[in-house]
Scaffold this motif. Sequence first.
Motif, mmCIF file in Angstrom:
data_model
loop_
_atom_site.group_PDB
_atom_site.id
_atom_site.type_symbol
_atom_site.label_atom_id
_atom_site.label_comp_id
_atom_site.label_asym_id
_atom_site.label_seq_id
_atom_site.Cartn_x
_atom_site.Cartn_y
_atom_site.Cartn_z
ATOM 1 N N ILE A 202 -13.509 1.800 -5.365
ATOM 2 C CA ILE A 202 -13.757 0.816 -4.316
ATOM 3 C C ILE A 202 -12.953 -0.451 -4.566
ATOM 4 O O ILE A 202 -12.458 -1.082 -3.622
ATOM 5 C CB ILE A 202 -15.265 0.510 -4.225
ATOM 6 C CG1 ILE A 202 -16.024 1.756 -3.767
ATOM 7 C CG2 ILE A 202 -15.536 -0.638 -3.262
ATOM 8 C CD1 ILE A 202 -17.528 1.583 -3.733
ATOM 9 N N VAL A 203 -12.793 -0.856 -5.826
ATOM 10 C CA VAL A 203 -11.964 -2.021 -6.141
ATOM 11 C C VAL A 203 -10.537 -1.783 -5.669
ATOM 12 O O VAL A 203 -9.897 -2.660 -5.060
ATOM 13 C CB VAL A 203 -12.001 -2.309 -7.658
ATOM 14 C CG1 VAL A 203 -10.852 -3.237 -8.054
ATOM 15 C CG2 VAL A 203 -13.322 -2.951 -8.042
ATOM 16 N N ARG A 204 -10.005 -0.603 -5.948
ATOM 17 C CA ARG A 204 -8.628 -0.289 -5.544
ATOM 18 C C ARG A 204 -8.476 -0.300 -4.025
ATOM 19 O O ARG A 204 -7.518 -0.877 -3.488
ATOM 20 C CB ARG A 204 -8.234 1.077 -6.095
ATOM 21 C CG ARG A 204 -6.790 1.470 -5.849
ATOM 22 C CD ARG A 204 -6.511 2.851 -6.388
ATOM 23 N NE ARG A 204 -7.282 3.858 -5.685
ATOM 24 C CZ ARG A 204 -6.892 4.410 -4.531
ATOM 25 N NH1 ARG A 204 -5.760 4.020 -3.964
ATOM 26 N NH2 ARG A 204 -7.631 5.327 -3.945
ATOM 27 N N LEU A 205 -9.427 0.303 -3.303
ATOM 28 C CA LEU A 205 -9.349 0.358 -1.843
ATOM 29 C C LEU A 205 -9.540 -1.030 -1.227
ATOM 30 O O LEU A 205 -8.834 -1.393 -0.276
ATOM 31 C CB LEU A 205 -10.408 1.324 -1.303
ATOM 32 C CG LEU A 205 -10.231 2.805 -1.654
ATOM 33 C CD1 LEU A 205 -11.436 3.606 -1.182
ATOM 34 C CD2 LEU A 205 -8.957 3.359 -1.063
ATOM 35 N N THR A 206 -10.502 -1.804 -1.766
ATOM 36 C CA THR A 206 -10.757 -3.142 -1.221
ATOM 37 C C THR A 206 -9.579 -4.064 -1.466
ATOM 38 O O THR A 206 -9.209 -4.862 -0.585
ATOM 39 C CB THR A 206 -12.029 -3.729 -1.856
ATOM 40 O OG1 THR A 206 -13.099 -2.795 -1.741
ATOM 41 C CG2 THR A 206 -12.419 -5.027 -1.182
ATOM 42 N N ARG A 207 -8.984 -3.979 -2.628
ATOM 43 C CA ARG A 207 -7.824 -4.813 -2.949
ATOM 44 C C ARG A 207 -6.673 -4.511 -1.999
ATOM 45 O O ARG A 207 -6.021 -5.425 -1.465
ATOM 46 C CB ARG A 207 -7.384 -4.572 -4.386
ATOM 47 C CG ARG A 207 -6.101 -5.299 -4.807
ATOM 48 C CD ARG A 207 -5.768 -4.964 -6.249
ATOM 49 N NE ARG A 207 -4.579 -5.638 -6.715
ATOM 50 C CZ ARG A 207 -3.339 -5.140 -6.639
ATOM 51 N NH1 ARG A 207 -3.160 -3.941 -6.076
ATOM 52 N NH2 ARG A 207 -2.305 -5.821 -7.105
ATOM 53 N N HIS A 208 -6.402 -3.230 -1.767
ATOM 54 C CA HIS A 208 -5.310 -2.860 -0.865
ATOM 55 C C HIS A 208 -5.599 -3.317 0.565
ATOM 56 O O HIS A 208 -4.719 -3.860 1.244
ATOM 57 C CB HIS A 208 -5.105 -1.348 -0.899
ATOM 58 C CG HIS A 208 -4.099 -0.851 0.094
ATOM 59 N ND1 HIS A 208 -2.736 -1.032 -0.073
ATOM 60 C CD2 HIS A 208 -4.246 -0.195 1.287
ATOM 61 C CE1 HIS A 208 -2.092 -0.504 0.948
ATOM 62 N NE2 HIS A 208 -2.979 0.002 1.791
ATOM 63 N N SER A 209 -6.837 -3.121 1.035
ATOM 64 C CA SER A 209 -7.192 -3.509 2.397
ATOM 65 C C SER A 209 -7.102 -5.022 2.577
ATOM 66 O O SER A 209 -6.574 -5.515 3.589
ATOM 67 C CB SER A 209 -8.600 -3.021 2.714
ATOM 68 O OG SER A 209 -8.979 -3.389 4.019
ATOM 69 N N MET A 210 -7.597 -5.777 1.600
ATOM 70 C CA MET A 210 -7.551 -7.233 1.693
ATOM 71 C C MET A 210 -6.117 -7.734 1.651
ATOM 72 O O MET A 210 -5.756 -8.691 2.369
ATOM 73 C CB MET A 210 -8.360 -7.846 0.543
ATOM 74 C CG MET A 210 -8.639 -9.328 0.722
ATOM 75 S SD MET A 210 -9.712 -9.603 2.162
ATOM 76 C CE MET A 210 -9.903 -11.377 2.102
ATOM 77 N N THR A 211 -5.283 -7.115 0.857
ATOM 78 C CA THR A 211 -3.877 -7.522 0.788
ATOM 79 C C THR A 211 -3.179 -7.309 2.122
ATOM 80 O O THR A 211 -2.426 -8.168 2.592
ATOM 81 C CB THR A 211 -3.154 -6.722 -0.315
ATOM 82 O OG1 THR A 211 -3.806 -6.956 -1.570
ATOM 83 C CG2 THR A 211 -1.697 -7.148 -0.420
#
Length: 324
Positions: A202-211
């Motif tokens: 979830i950290v990886r997906l959230t980081r990519h989406s927020m970026t």
Amino acid sequence: MLSFLIRRLNLLVITAFILTILAFAIDRTILIHHQTKAPIAQDYILQYFAYLWDLLSANIGHSALNHQPLLQRGLTFFASTLELCFVALLFSSIIAIPLGLLAGLFRNTKLDYAIMTIAIIGLALPVFWVGVMAGLLPSVWGDILPVDGNMSLVYDVPVVTGFLLIDTLFVTPQYGLFAFFDRVAHLILPAAVLSFFLIAEIVRLTRHSMTMVMRSNYIQTAYAKGFSRTKIVFVHALNNALPPIIPQLRLQLSTILSFAMTIEIVFNLNGIGTWLYNSLKSGDYHALPAGMLIITGFILIFSIAIEIMMVIISPIRRGSLYAN
């Protein structure tokens, strides 16, 4: 929208048809080993349609050990597995979403590197090893958390829904809330181990989406208008960064379930993973096609339902659908 629903239903029917063929092949292979003469090809066709009719009638056979219906037993154990996945997803979302948002907002900084290092370690460590190590912690710290079974043996909770967190509430006149809290205590450690992988994902997906959201044109326009960074993040960026995580996390559903089944064996939880393992070890091989149909059927229906829900609630996805 109607054509989209028809395509999704066609995908559901075709995939379910292929799954029934695989389950039938496994079931017939088990039967052939107990027969002296193999059936001819025409018999296979007739047997498949009879097998398909039994599936439509919610009858996928009986256990060779206790003669109980495999569908009822499998769904009861699968409910326990889903309960573990839900609690782990709740834990991981509370921790991982804020970390992923921070990593996306402060990309390529020391904070981002520290968060992503933890995420990469979580993806790299084998889940069964983390489970074994977590099981050793109570012996070091004392008997803080239970590491064996779904509940203590002192509580007799009848199966109503299969979800013990709900079923324990039906016995409050007898045990109060002690049975419920005992179930919560037995869930904490296995759910924490499963959430260790989910947090990383979830950290990886959230980081990519927020970026991606922070690089979009409307965010740059908001900066040009003089909006504060706090207002941009919480009013504009956050609402658009979180929804894309759901369909991406849907793709990890099979991995999450397989990890949950592994954790069940490590902590001796009565989930579908332990049920399949004990059934195969005892020679009840008919549990294998039954478990396969239950797990894959849930993944298929849940994935298509999430996709349809995202099209309904997301204007961007609806717009792209009409454009196509």
